[in-house]
Design a protein around this motif. Structure first.
Motif, mmCIF file in Angstrom:
data_model
loop_
_atom_site.group_PDB
_atom_site.id
_atom_site.type_symbol
_atom_site.label_atom_id
_atom_site.label_comp_id
_atom_site.label_asym_id
_atom_site.label_seq_id
_atom_site.Cartn_x
_atom_site.Cartn_y
_atom_site.Cartn_z
ATOM 1 N N PRO A 14 -25.214 6.137 3.703
ATOM 2 C CA PRO A 14 -25.236 4.679 3.518
ATOM 3 C C PRO A 14 -24.533 4.225 2.233
ATOM 4 O O PRO A 14 -24.719 4.821 1.175
ATOM 5 C CB PRO A 14 -26.735 4.339 3.480
ATOM 6 C CG PRO A 14 -27.443 5.624 3.279
ATOM 7 C CD PRO A 14 -26.565 6.717 3.796
ATOM 8 N N VAL A 15 -23.723 3.193 2.390
ATOM 9 C CA VAL A 15 -22.920 2.677 1.285
ATOM 10 C C VAL A 15 -23.211 1.192 1.106
ATOM 11 O O VAL A 15 -23.284 0.460 2.077
ATOM 12 C CB VAL A 15 -21.404 2.874 1.591
ATOM 13 C CG1 VAL A 15 -20.548 2.119 0.587
ATOM 14 C CG2 VAL A 15 -21.052 4.356 1.590
ATOM 15 N N ALA A 16 -23.426 0.790 -0.146
ATOM 16 C CA ALA A 16 -23.566 -0.638 -0.451
ATOM 17 C C ALA A 16 -22.190 -1.163 -0.794
ATOM 18 O O ALA A 16 -21.491 -0.589 -1.627
ATOM 19 C CB ALA A 16 -24.518 -0.848 -1.626
ATOM 20 N N ARG A 17 -21.810 -2.235 -0.103
ATOM 21 C CA ARG A 17 -20.476 -2.788 -0.372
ATOM 22 C C ARG A 17 -20.440 -3.397 -1.763
ATOM 23 O O ARG A 17 -21.381 -4.037 -2.200
ATOM 24 C CB ARG A 17 -20.142 -3.858 0.657
ATOM 25 C CG ARG A 17 -19.570 -3.276 1.939
ATOM 26 C CD ARG A 17 -19.372 -4.385 2.943
ATOM 27 N NE ARG A 17 -18.458 -5.381 2.389
ATOM 28 C CZ ARG A 17 -17.221 -5.556 2.846
ATOM 29 N NH1 ARG A 17 -16.779 -4.828 3.834
ATOM 30 N NH2 ARG A 17 -16.448 -6.472 2.322
ATOM 31 N N GLY A 18 -19.329 -3.201 -2.456
ATOM 32 C CA GLY A 18 -19.177 -3.798 -3.783
ATOM 33 C C GLY A 18 -18.720 -5.238 -3.665
ATOM 34 O O GLY A 18 -18.696 -5.818 -2.584
ATOM 35 N N ALA A 19 -18.327 -5.799 -4.805
ATOM 36 C CA ALA A 19 -17.888 -7.188 -4.839
ATOM 37 C C ALA A 19 -16.551 -7.355 -4.114
ATOM 38 O O ALA A 19 -16.205 -8.442 -3.689
ATOM 39 C CB ALA A 19 -17.756 -7.643 -6.281
ATOM 40 N N PHE A 20 -15.805 -6.276 -3.962
ATOM 41 C CA PHE A 20 -14.484 -6.346 -3.358
ATOM 42 C C PHE A 20 -14.421 -5.455 -2.135
ATOM 43 O O PHE A 20 -15.063 -4.414 -2.088
ATOM 44 C CB PHE A 20 -13.433 -5.870 -4.355
ATOM 45 C CG PHE A 20 -13.372 -6.718 -5.580
ATOM 46 C CD1 PHE A 20 -12.593 -7.860 -5.608
ATOM 47 C CD2 PHE A 20 -14.109 -6.386 -6.703
ATOM 48 C CE1 PHE A 20 -12.547 -8.652 -6.737
ATOM 49 C CE2 PHE A 20 -14.065 -7.169 -7.835
ATOM 50 C CZ PHE A 20 -13.281 -8.307 -7.855
ATOM 51 N N ASP A 21 -13.606 -5.868 -1.159
ATOM 52 C CA ASP A 21 -13.377 -4.949 -0.054
ATOM 53 C C ASP A 21 -12.434 -3.853 -0.550
ATOM 54 O O ASP A 21 -11.895 -3.927 -1.658
ATOM 55 C CB ASP A 21 -12.841 -5.678 1.187
ATOM 56 C CG ASP A 21 -11.518 -6.375 0.926
ATOM 57 O OD1 ASP A 21 -10.755 -5.911 0.057
ATOM 58 O OD2 ASP A 21 -11.251 -7.392 1.588
ATOM 59 N N ALA A 22 -12.251 -2.835 0.286
ATOM 60 C CA ALA A 22 -11.492 -1.666 -0.174
ATOM 61 C C ALA A 22 -10.064 -2.049 -0.542
ATOM 62 O O ALA A 22 -9.511 -1.542 -1.517
ATOM 63 C CB ALA A 22 -11.498 -0.596 0.912
ATOM 64 N N GLU A 23 -9.484 -2.974 0.213
ATOM 65 C CA GLU A 23 -8.099 -3.386 -0.057
ATOM 66 C C GLU A 23 -8.001 -4.036 -1.435
ATOM 67 O O GLU A 23 -7.137 -3.693 -2.243
ATOM 68 C CB GLU A 23 -7.626 -4.354 1.031
ATOM 69 C CG GLU A 23 -6.108 -4.468 1.158
ATOM 70 C CD GLU A 23 -5.487 -5.549 0.276
ATOM 71 O OE1 GLU A 23 -4.270 -5.502 0.062
ATOM 72 O OE2 GLU A 23 -6.212 -6.437 -0.226
ATOM 73 N N ALA A 24 -8.906 -4.966 -1.701
ATOM 74 C CA ALA A 24 -8.862 -5.673 -2.994
ATOM 75 C C ALA A 24 -9.189 -4.725 -4.142
ATOM 76 O O ALA A 24 -8.570 -4.793 -5.206
ATOM 77 C CB ALA A 24 -9.830 -6.845 -2.973
ATOM 78 N N ALA A 25 -10.135 -3.830 -3.921
ATOM 79 C CA ALA A 25 -10.507 -2.904 -4.989
ATOM 80 C C ALA A 25 -9.323 -2.021 -5.361
ATOM 81 O O ALA A 25 -9.113 -1.710 -6.534
ATOM 82 C CB ALA A 25 -11.691 -2.053 -4.552
ATOM 83 N N GLU A 26 -8.530 -1.639 -4.350
ATOM 84 C CA GLU A 26 -7.365 -0.806 -4.634
ATOM 85 C C GLU A 26 -6.251 -1.636 -5.276
ATOM 86 O O GLU A 26 -5.665 -1.244 -6.279
ATOM 87 C CB GLU A 26 -6.865 -0.158 -3.333
ATOM 88 C CG GLU A 26 -5.755 0.845 -3.593
ATOM 89 C CD GLU A 26 -5.278 1.529 -2.326
ATOM 90 O OE1 GLU A 26 -5.814 1.227 -1.239
ATOM 91 O OE2 GLU A 26 -4.344 2.348 -2.446
ATOM 92 N N ARG A 27 -5.993 -2.805 -4.698
ATOM 93 C CA ARG A 27 -4.918 -3.663 -5.210
ATOM 94 C C ARG A 27 -5.135 -4.006 -6.681
ATOM 95 O O ARG A 27 -4.221 -4.004 -7.483
ATOM 96 C CB ARG A 27 -4.841 -4.953 -4.380
ATOM 97 C CG ARG A 27 -3.788 -5.940 -4.878
ATOM 98 C CD ARG A 27 -3.780 -7.208 -4.054
ATOM 99 N NE ARG A 27 -3.351 -6.992 -2.693
ATOM 100 C CZ ARG A 27 -2.074 -7.038 -2.289
ATOM 101 N NH1 ARG A 27 -1.117 -7.306 -3.149
ATOM 102 N NH2 ARG A 27 -1.772 -6.827 -1.022
ATOM 103 N N TYR A 28 -6.377 -4.334 -7.037
ATOM 104 C CA TYR A 28 -6.647 -4.798 -8.403
ATOM 105 C C TYR A 28 -7.260 -3.711 -9.283
ATOM 106 O O TYR A 28 -7.832 -4.011 -10.332
ATOM 107 C CB TYR A 28 -7.553 -6.036 -8.353
ATOM 108 C CG TYR A 28 -6.970 -7.137 -7.501
ATOM 109 C CD1 TYR A 28 -5.734 -7.697 -7.816
ATOM 110 C CD2 TYR A 28 -7.626 -7.591 -6.360
ATOM 111 C CE1 TYR A 28 -5.157 -8.679 -7.019
ATOM 112 C CE2 TYR A 28 -7.067 -8.583 -5.557
ATOM 113 C CZ TYR A 28 -5.835 -9.116 -5.898
ATOM 114 O OH TYR A 28 -5.271 -10.073 -5.112
ATOM 115 N N SER A 29 -7.119 -2.450 -8.863
ATOM 116 C CA SER A 29 -7.834 -1.379 -9.567
ATOM 117 C C SER A 29 -7.492 -1.329 -11.057
ATOM 118 O O SER A 29 -8.354 -1.047 -11.890
ATOM 119 C CB SER A 29 -7.560 -0.025 -8.908
ATOM 120 O OG SER A 29 -6.184 0.286 -8.996
#
Ligand SMILES: [Zn+2]
Length: 354
Positions: free
Chosen positions: A83-98
């Motif tokens: 089980p994973v709790a989603r962060g404030a960003f989706d995976a795309e945004a988290a990578e784009r703005y890493s």
């Protein structure tokens, strides 16, 4: 108890469900508050399992007894479908703005703020090009482009938003294509009109920052008045042949000058040739526009020292920057004690009369 010891930015895309996020460097300082009972079991996790193991050993060293580290870290955790709790960003945004998320001065809250911000760009030309590209790349959520010109071949030497194939199309449209190609998540609103007395307030209202990339004086004076009245920070930039200047006029800040503290009245047309008349080195608006983008990002994030009360001048041939003090002028016709606002039409008229 499960502690994810990755940095805030890394956790933005999600973390093990039920975990507490505490960056590795803060665990020892905060562990007493989080886990006062040294005999309670603690499970530690990071990205791949190395940092969490280090933290486990450090905690063992200060007396914690039941420690475990997730082998393979969050990467394996997610891959095995735990089980994973989603962060404030989706995976795309988290990578784009890493790379932003890794900066403590930006981080997830700062990036969130950028994504919710609205910036108005007056002019999609030489200055608007670098500003637009970098603000879109940075994830400023809404960019409003105001320009009534069409792309001409002679623009392409410096207006890097546009392309040879888009000569003849409206600059706003051409810019929208370029900005959304760079970052489809940015909302680009286009206003293919000239800024005028009648529309200036309605156009820039509801923006967090306004970028002055105008090529004419009526627009600059109108913008200055509207930003002052609506209390929106105005990031000023101008280029001429081999020199350029940048400043920030922020009516929200005590003692900030305005554009008219610098240029009280519009100059005569002959004294103020534009790029089409005087020429401009192609890279110059790139440099000045990026300084404007930098100021805009700082204002949106509330970090650093904005260029308020300072005029930064750049000489491309000498490759030197010079900073001039730009105090508020108590007799300024725009923001001085005796300044009178007689309407935008009045300002427009004064500019055209010159
Ligand atoms: Zn002033």
């Amino acid at each position: 108890m499960l502690i994810d010891v990755r940095e805030d930015g890394e956790r933005a895309a999600g973390m093990p469900a039920g975990a507490i996020g505490v960056p590795m460097g803060e665990v020892l300082d905060r562990i007493d508050a989080i886990a006062p009972d040294h005999s309670a079991p603690i499970l530690l996790s990071c990205a791949h399992g190395q940092r969490s193991l280090h933290v486990a050993m450090a905690l063992q060293g200060i007396g914690y007894e039941k420690l475990a580290s997730v082998e393979g870290g969050f990467v394996r955790w997610a891959a095995e479908g735990l089980p994973v709790a989603r962060g404030a960003f989706d995976a795309e945004a988290a990578e784009r703005y890493s790379r932003h998320l890794l900066l403590p001065e930006v981080g997830a809250p700062g990036q969130q703020r950028l994504l919710q911000s609205r910036v108005a760009l007056i002019g999609a030309g030489g200055l608007g090009s670098p500003v637009g590209l970098y603000l879109a790349a940075a994830g400023v959520g809404t960019l409003t482009l105001i320009d009534d010109d069409v792309v001409e071949k002679s623009n392409l030497q410096r207006q890097v938003l546009h392309t040879d194939a888009r000569v003849g199309t409206p600059k706003t449209e051409s810019a929208r294509v370029a900005l959304n190609a760079l970052n489809p998540g940015v909302r680009v609103e286009t206003i293919t009109q000239r800024l005028r007395a009648a529309n200036v307030e309605s156009i820039i209202r509801d923006h967090d920052v306004v970028i002055d990339g105008a090529d004419n004086f009526p627009t600059r004076y109108l913008l200055d008045a509207a930003c002052r009245r609506l209390r929106i920070p105005l990031v000023y930039g101008a280029v001429h042949r081999f020199t350029g200047q940048v400043s920030v006029f922020d009516a929200r800040r005590e003692g900030s000058p305005c554009y008219r503290c610098l240029f009280p009245e519009p100059p005569a047309a002959a004294d103020a040739p534009n790029c089409a008349e005087a020429g401009v080195l192609g890279v110059l608006p790139g440099i000045i526009g990026l300084l404007q983008a930098n100021e805009a990002i700082k204002l949106l994030l509330g970090i650093g020292q904005p260029l308020v009360g300072r005029l930064l001048c750049f000489d491309a041939l000498a490759a030197t920057f010079r900073e001039l003090r730009l105090p508020r002028d108590p007799r300024c016709p725009g923001c001085g004690a005796n300044a009178q606002f007689r309407g935008y039409a009045d300002i427009e008229q004064a500019c055209s009369a010159h």
